[in-house]
Design a protein around this motif. Structure first.
Motif, PDB file in Angstrom:
ATOM      1  N   LEU A  48      -6.935  69.866  -0.210  1.00  0.00           N
ATOM      2  CA  LEU A  48      -6.496  70.370   1.097  1.00  0.00           C
ATOM      3  C   LEU A  48      -7.015  69.498   2.233  1.00  0.00           C
ATOM      4  O   LEU A  48      -8.169  69.042   2.208  1.00  0.00           O
ATOM      5  N   THR A  49      -6.190  69.276   3.230  1.00  0.00           N
ATOM      6  CA  THR A  49      -6.625  68.575   4.428  1.00  0.00           C
ATOM      7  C   THR A  49      -7.414  69.524   5.321  1.00  0.00           C
ATOM      8  O   THR A  49      -7.393  70.757   5.130  1.00  0.00           O
ATOM      9  N   VAL A  50      -8.080  68.957   6.303  1.00  0.00           N
ATOM     10  CA  VAL A  50      -8.813  69.787   7.265  1.00  0.00           C
ATOM     11  C   VAL A  50      -7.836  70.698   8.021  1.00  0.00           C
ATOM     12  O   VAL A  50      -8.145  71.865   8.300  1.00  0.00           O
ATOM     13  N   ALA A  51      -6.657  70.192   8.327  1.00  0.00           N
ATOM     14  CA  ALA A  51      -5.649  71.000   9.025  1.00  0.00           C
ATOM     15  C   ALA A  51      -5.210  72.190   8.185  1.00  0.00           C
ATOM     16  O   ALA A  51      -4.976  73.291   8.716  1.00  0.00           O
ATOM     17  N   GLU A  52      -5.100  72.009   6.877  1.00  0.00           N
ATOM     18  CA  GLU A  52      -4.729  73.133   6.006  1.00  0.00           C
ATOM     19  C   GLU A  52      -5.850  74.165   5.934  1.00  0.00           C
ATOM     20  O   GLU A  52      -5.596  75.379   5.917  1.00  0.00           O
ATOM     21  N   PHE A  53      -7.093  73.694   5.897  1.00  0.00           N
ATOM     22  CA  PHE A  53      -8.214  74.634   5.938  1.00  0.00           C
ATOM     23  C   PHE A  53      -8.228  75.393   7.267  1.00  0.00           C
ATOM     24  O   PHE A  53      -8.567  76.580   7.316  1.00  0.00           O
ATOM     25  N   ASP A  54      -7.854  74.718   8.341  1.00  0.00           N
ATOM     26  CA  ASP A  54      -7.781  75.379   9.647  1.00  0.00           C
ATOM     27  C   ASP A  54      -6.765  76.527   9.608  1.00  0.00           C
ATOM     28  O   ASP A  54      -7.037  77.615  10.124  1.00  0.00           O
ATOM     29  N   ARG A  55      -5.624  76.296   9.002  1.00  0.00           N
ATOM     30  CA  ARG A  55      -4.611  77.353   8.894  1.00  0.00           C
ATOM     31  C   ARG A  55      -5.157  78.544   8.111  1.00  0.00           C
ATOM     32  O   ARG A  55      -4.981  79.700   8.508  1.00  0.00           O
ATOM     33  N   LEU A  56      -5.823  78.254   7.001  1.00  0.00           N
ATOM     34  CA  LEU A  56      -6.401  79.338   6.196  1.00  0.00           C
ATOM     35  C   LEU A  56      -7.455  80.115   6.984  1.00  0.00           C
ATOM     36  O   LEU A  56      -7.472  81.350   6.980  1.00  0.00           O
ATOM     37  N   ALA A  57      -8.342  79.378   7.654  1.00  0.00           N
ATOM     38  CA  ALA A  57      -9.428  80.034   8.388  1.00  0.00           C
ATOM     39  C   ALA A  57      -8.901  80.922   9.507  1.00  0.00           C
ATOM     40  O   ALA A  57      -9.431  82.012   9.757  1.00  0.00           O
ATOM     41  N   ARG A  58      -7.855  80.479  10.184  1.00  0.00           N
ATOM     42  CA  ARG A  58      -7.281  81.300  11.261  1.00  0.00           C
ATOM     43  C   ARG A  58      -6.672  82.588  10.705  1.00  0.00           C
ATOM     44  O   ARG A  58      -6.766  83.648  11.339  1.00  0.00           O
ATOM     45  N   LEU A  59      -6.073  82.511   9.530  1.00  0.00           N
ATOM     46  CA  LEU A  59      -5.531  83.719   8.900  1.00  0.00           C
ATOM     47  C   LEU A  59      -6.661  84.651   8.459  1.00  0.00           C
ATOM     48  O   LEU A  59      -6.569  85.876   8.613  1.00  0.00           O
ATOM     49  N   VAL A  60      -7.731  84.075   7.926  1.00  0.00           N
ATOM     50  CA  VAL A  60      -8.903  84.884   7.519  1.00  0.00           C
ATOM     51  C   VAL A  60      -9.517  85.557   8.741  1.00  0.00           C
ATOM     52  O   VAL A  60      -9.877  86.734   8.709  1.00  0.00           O
TER      53      VAL A  60
END
Length: 280
Positions: free
Chosen positions: A262-274
């Protein structure tokens, strides 16, 4: 510009007089070469008017280089009482420009120590370097930049790209909050005593957007879950966050992938949903 440097005993004299032998339990490896210390201070860029925090100064090699720069003030945080006594001479030689604080850097708010603009410049004790960094990343909005020495392996993990062996939680947290650049590698012989590994300096420039405490906490939870079981597919690794399948679908991420892809941007998407789930 700083005033002319006062006459000071050599660092080796200071170490001998105060019995300041490096202690393994404190992760101490001292930088004694003035040229190396000056180079590290220079990597931080123009320090004119900047207020600098240094952690783990030991006998004060890097501290002297920072005081020779145009920095407005240096606050040195040191846990070792022997080093605090040794630094008192340096503090007296630079009245108003150096303040030495005897404290555990893990337990203090770095930004509260001095006014903006703030920089953190340090040869970090090896045994607490990663937790110190994560704490500073959490409060990066209050810091203009950081220039930090780590074991080379840790520095490479911080700067690692996705889908490489070194890429992990530390890389995601660091690159999510800052632009990270490996600036300098140093061999064991640059230190006293020499460590068993090479070291490296990393520069951190915080991104303009401040995610805030809640989102940073969500990113910590997300990366801890994802990399805590990094051999698992994400649909299994993220179960501790709730409905992993729904989370991944909402983020547009294939649940069969693994964390290191996963890219940092994809982790950002996950974290915002969490974070949104936690606020809901």
């Amino acid at each position: 510009m700083p005033p002319d440097a006062p006459d000071l005993p050599s660092l080796r004299e200071t170490i001998a007089r105060h019995g300041l032998d490096a202690r393994k339990a404190l992760g101490q490896h001292f930088l004694l070469d003035p040229a190396v210390c000056a180079r590290i201070a220079g990597l931080a860029g123009d320090l004119s008017g900047r207020h600098v925090i240094e952690v783990g100064p030991g006998p004060g090699g890097l501290t002297r280089a920072l005081l020779a720069s145009p920095a407005a003030q240096v606050v040195a945080v040191e846990l070792d009482r022997r080093a605090v006594a040794a630094l008192a001479e340096l503090e007296a030689a630079y009245p108003g420009r150096l303040r030495v604080i005897e404290a555990d850097a893990l337990r203090i708010d770095a930004a509260a120590l001095l006014p903006a603009p703030r920089r953190i410049i340090a040869n970090l004790p090896y045994n607490v370097a990663s937790p110190l960094l994560v704490g500073w990343l959490r409060g990066a909005a209050a810091i203009e930049g950081m220039t930090l020495m780590f074991q080379q392996e840790v520095a490479e993990r911080i700067c690692a790209a996705p889908d490489t062996p070194a890429y992990g939680r530390l890389a995601v947290l660091a690159q999510w909050r800052c632009r990270c650049e490996l600036l300098l590698r140093l061999p064991p012989g640059a230190f006293s005593p020499p460590p068993k590994v090479w070291s490296a300096v990393v520069g951190f420039t915080p991104h303009a957007e401040d995610p805030g405490g809640a989102l940073f906490a969500a990113m910590e939870r997300t990366t801890a879950a994802a990399f805590g079981q990094r051999r698992k597919m994400l649909r299994g690794a993220l179960k501790s966050l709730g409905d992993a399948a729904a989370l991944l679908e909402a983020a547009g991420i294939d649940g069969a992938r693994r964390a290191e892809t996963l890219t940092v941007a994809e982790f950002d998407r996950l974290a915002r949903l969490v974070a949104a789930r936690g606020a809901g």
